[in-house]
Write a protein that holds these residues in place. Structure first.
Motif, short mmCIF file in Angstrom:
data_model
loop_
_atom_site.label_atom_id
_atom_site.label_comp_id
_atom_site.label_asym_id
_atom_site.label_seq_id
_atom_site.Cartn_x
_atom_site.Cartn_y
_atom_site.Cartn_z
N SER A 1 -25.57 86.18 96.32
CA SER A 1 -25.52 85.12 95.62
C SER A 1 -24.55 84.08 96.43
O SER A 1 -24.58 82.68 96.13
CB SER A 1 -24.89 85.26 94.14
OG SER A 1 -23.62 85.88 94.34
N THR A 2 -23.71 84.67 97.22
CA THR A 2 -23.11 83.68 98.18
C THR A 2 -23.61 82.86 99.24
O THR A 2 -23.09 82.08 99.74
CB THR A 2 -21.81 84.37 98.88
OG1 THR A 2 -22.38 85.59 99.84
CG2 THR A 2 -21.09 85.32 97.84
N HIS A 3 -24.93 83.20 99.54
CA HIS A 3 -25.72 82.73 100.71
C HIS A 3 -27.21 82.39 100.51
O HIS A 3 -27.81 81.82 101.27
CB HIS A 3 -25.32 83.45 101.99
CG HIS A 3 -25.70 84.71 102.01
ND1 HIS A 3 -24.89 85.59 101.36
CD2 HIS A 3 -26.66 85.46 102.69
CE1 HIS A 3 -25.61 86.80 101.85
NE2 HIS A 3 -26.72 86.61 102.38
N LEU A 4 -27.67 83.03 99.28
CA LEU A 4 -29.21 82.65 98.99
C LEU A 4 -29.35 81.98 97.89
O LEU A 4 -28.59 81.64 96.86
CB LEU A 4 -29.75 84.10 98.70
CG LEU A 4 -29.63 85.43 99.50
CD1 LEU A 4 -30.51 86.49 98.98
CD2 LEU A 4 -30.19 84.83 101.11
N SER A 5 -30.34 80.97 97.90
CA SER A 5 -30.76 80.29 96.75
C SER A 5 -31.47 80.93 95.48
O SER A 5 -31.26 80.52 94.33
CB SER A 5 -31.83 79.31 97.20
OG SER A 5 -32.75 79.91 97.64
N THR A 6 -31.98 82.03 95.89
CA THR A 6 -32.45 83.05 94.65
C THR A 6 -32.40 84.40 95.44
O THR A 6 -32.51 84.70 96.55
CB THR A 6 -33.73 82.58 94.37
OG1 THR A 6 -34.16 83.82 93.28
CG2 THR A 6 -34.59 82.82 95.46
N GLU A 7 -32.03 85.54 94.59
CA GLU A 7 -31.93 86.79 94.99
C GLU A 7 -33.14 87.63 94.71
O GLU A 7 -33.21 88.80 94.42
CB GLU A 7 -30.78 87.67 94.25
CG GLU A 7 -29.59 86.80 94.74
CD GLU A 7 -28.19 87.80 93.98
OE1 GLU A 7 -27.41 88.21 94.49
OE2 GLU A 7 -28.24 87.57 92.83
N THR A 8 -34.34 86.66 94.37
CA THR A 8 -35.65 87.32 94.11
C THR A 8 -36.50 86.66 95.17
O THR A 8 -36.21 85.76 95.98
CB THR A 8 -36.13 86.74 92.93
OG1 THR A 8 -36.33 85.55 92.40
CG2 THR A 8 -35.33 87.66 91.79
N PRO A 9 -37.89 87.17 95.27
CA PRO A 9 -38.70 86.73 96.62
C PRO A 9 -38.84 85.02 96.35
O PRO A 9 -38.85 84.66 95.06
CB PRO A 9 -39.97 87.18 96.50
CG PRO A 9 -39.79 88.66 95.68
CD PRO A 9 -38.54 88.36 94.58
N PRO A 10 -38.50 84.23 97.20
CA PRO A 10 -38.64 84.62 98.73
C PRO A 10 -37.25 84.68 99.20
O PRO A 10 -37.24 84.93 100.54
CB PRO A 10 -39.17 83.31 99.25
CG PRO A 10 -38.93 82.09 98.60
CD PRO A 10 -38.60 82.75 96.96
N LYS B 1 -24.86 76.70 100.55
CA LYS B 1 -23.74 77.97 100.22
C LYS B 1 -23.39 78.45 101.44
O LYS B 1 -22.22 78.87 101.55
CB LYS B 1 -24.53 78.95 99.30
CG LYS B 1 -24.94 78.70 98.05
CD LYS B 1 -25.55 79.62 97.42
CE LYS B 1 -25.91 79.48 95.74
NZ LYS B 1 -26.59 80.57 95.18
N ALA B 2 -24.08 78.88 102.48
CA ALA B 2 -23.73 79.18 103.75
C ALA B 2 -22.76 78.40 104.29
O ALA B 2 -21.85 78.96 105.02
CB ALA B 2 -24.84 79.43 104.64
N ALA B 3 -22.90 77.08 104.55
CA ALA B 3 -21.79 76.23 105.03
C ALA B 3 -20.39 76.49 104.28
O ALA B 3 -19.45 76.33 105.13
CB ALA B 3 -22.51 74.88 104.84
N ARG B 4 -20.40 76.78 103.20
CA ARG B 4 -19.19 76.88 102.34
C ARG B 4 -18.51 78.21 102.64
O ARG B 4 -17.48 78.68 102.89
CB ARG B 4 -19.44 76.85 100.81
CG ARG B 4 -18.06 76.93 100.19
CD ARG B 4 -18.19 76.44 98.61
NE ARG B 4 -17.21 76.83 97.75
CZ ARG B 4 -17.33 78.00 96.86
NH1 ARG B 4 -18.24 78.75 96.91
NH2 ARG B 4 -16.11 78.20 96.40
N LEU B 5 -19.56 79.43 103.06
CA LEU B 5 -19.07 80.76 103.07
C LEU B 5 -18.54 81.01 104.68
O LEU B 5 -17.84 81.90 104.91
CB LEU B 5 -20.25 81.69 102.67
CG LEU B 5 -20.03 83.04 102.82
CD1 LEU B 5 -18.81 83.49 102.21
CD2 LEU B 5 -21.27 83.90 102.66
#
Length: 266
Positions: free
Chosen positions: A224-233, A240-244
């Motif tokens: 959840s820290t770097h994906l927009s969804t934890e289901t496909p795709p 999120k990644a830019a913050r992490l």
């Protein structure tokens, strides 16, 4: 396709990436059931997330998927977490406990996969750790992982954002553990834990030999820290990644600085 990609750096840190690969030979992929074909238990986009964060780091990345064989499991098949739900050397179920295979592999095939995939990955990782230690006096393996933030089969509730594993402080110097823990604990808006549900996989436990100048630490990120969804795709979320990424970079830079200091005094 070779089973392992290596990017050699001249710094004291080695980034291990055993679970980012999605390649499977067709004879293995075709035997997965529809659930297995989703490759849902991949450490999605971890290679992209860490790209460029520590320019002098060496990267050892498995290209094959963990459903072929899990490069972060004991090659003997022994469980990492006795008494708890987990997945094995060749997983028979996914992280939700659901079957993966139309035709599960037998013992002979599992051994063939170990020789074809698991062994070359660890031969490469061992060689890079030895090369780095020879150069700096110490080598630090930072094992990069991610997992869905909610998996009732494996753990209750919601996983912390940063899950640091040192097998109860046995796999690295206390200064390295403290640097990672402090960086994550002070990252605004994130949660963290040290040696919680994930204490470090076989890789961390096997390579963590502080008395020999080999240090190992595992970072398990909630996806959840770097994906927009934890289901496909399982899409990568740039915002999120830019913050992490700056948090991960601070942790890595602190570890690198400590390693250089430790190496200079050996």
């Amino acid at each position: 396709m070779t089973p392992v990609d290596i990017v050699r750096g001249d710094g004291p840190v080695v980034l291990g990436m055993p679970h980012t690969g999605t390649w499977l030979p067709q004879e293995i992929r075709s035997r997965l059931n529809a659930n297995g074909q989703l490759l849902a238990d991949t450490d999605w986009h971890i290679d992209k997330l860490y790209a460029g964060l520590l320019p002098k780091a060496t990267i050892v990345r498995a290209t094959f998927h963990r459903y072929a064989i899990d490069a972060n499991r004991d090659p003997s098949g022994a469980s990492l977490y006795p008494g708890q739900n987990t997945t094995g050397l060749v997983p028979m179920t996914d992280f939700d406990g659901e079957p993966l295979w139309q035709t599960p592999p037998g013992e002979a095939e599992i051994e063939a996969r170990r020789l074809a995939f698991h062994a070359p990955y660890h031969a490469a990782l061992t060689a890079e750790m030895e090369r780095v230690r020879a150069r700096h006096g110490v080598a630090v393996l930072y094992d990069c992982h991610s997992i869905r933030s909610r998996i009732p089969f494996l753990f209750e509730g919601r996983l912390r954002d940063f899950n640091i594993g040192t097998n109860n402080a046995s796999t690295c110097a206390p200064e390295i553990e403290a640097a990672a823990q402090d960086t994550c604990a002070n990252a605004e808006g994130y949660t963290s834990i040290l040696n919680g549900r994930f204490k470090g996989g076989w890789t961390t436990r096997h390579y963590g030999r502080p008395s020999e100048g080999w240090h190992a630490i595992q970072m398990e990120l909630a996806q959840s820290t770097h994906l927009s969804t934890e289901t496909p795709p399982f899409a990568y979320d740039e915002s999120k990644a830019a913050r992490l990424r700056p948090v991960l970079q601070r942790a890595l830079e602190r570890i690198e600085t400590l390693a250089l200091t430790m190496g200079a005094t050996r």
